[in-house]
Design a protein around this motif. Sequence first.
Motif: not given
Length: 322
Positions: A188-189, A45-48, A310-313
């Motif tokens: 998207p979130l 989600f955040y590139g961490s 979760l997989e879709a997100m």
Amino acid sequence: MHRKTLRWAAPAAIGLVFVLAGCTAADGSADAAEESPLSEYFSAFYGSDMSEEEQQAKFEKENKQREELVAQCMQDEGFEYIPAPSSMSFSSGTEWKPEDRDFVAQWGYGAVEYPEADEQTEPEQMTPDPNSDYVMALSESEQAAYYEALYGPTPSEEEMSEDGSYEYNWETAGCNGWASHEISGDDPLQSDEFADVMDAITKFYENSSSLPAIVDLDREWSACMDAAGYPGFATQADAQNSIFDELNEMYETMTEAGPDQATMDEIHEREVELALADLDCRKETDYRAKYDKAQFDAEEQFIADHKTELEAMKAAAEQARP
């Protein structure tokens, strides 16, 4: 001249990243955060999942693109604007080691004193705003129009919450909002498609401290603290929060002169003593290992219950990343 500062209510999921990043293994390392079952999704989600160097390069590239778009937008609005260079660094600095006794003996919880506090960038060391001379030459009404074009109109009282934050909308955030949206697109979130699972994630973390295994663990830790001469803390987080709450209360009532050094030294001394007792009781109860197991088991169940969403997100977040 007062430069307008925007604040907004961040999406709940952003806070969850800090929850995950705050997890530490029993030896004080960050391994627990990497092993967290949900961290796989949040890194997407955040590139961490990127290194500091990759994050720095990505930020600088996007900042250059954003500033060029802002300049274009401001010119269309009738103002001059020079793209500003990036001044953000992703260096992690001193490693935080809350399970190391020598570290805690020096810094406590990091409330009063913390590593590299004396190395914080002073205002005179910050990258100067290349637009400051231009803005200062404008009249007061022109400055107001300039900042409204750049950041959008000031939110009304109805739009502001009690803490001064408000719901961010790129469409009303001026040239900065438009440029950021051009670079990053829609988050998207925050789409309606994932609203239900985002609410579920928020509730999951809000309720994690009430997991039976963690409640029992906190009860065991609290008994240890009572025996050590520190009664009244129902959960392990209460100990640390007590110091920050004391500081917040002091800052809310202090004068412009600020707190005197003797007061800060006294709070820091009590902070260190409390943090060391807390550390001893965490060691005695094997707090970190037991906490992580309870948390991670719950995360595994949460993933099993929401795997499809979760997989879709995750797929949507990865596709949206530049």
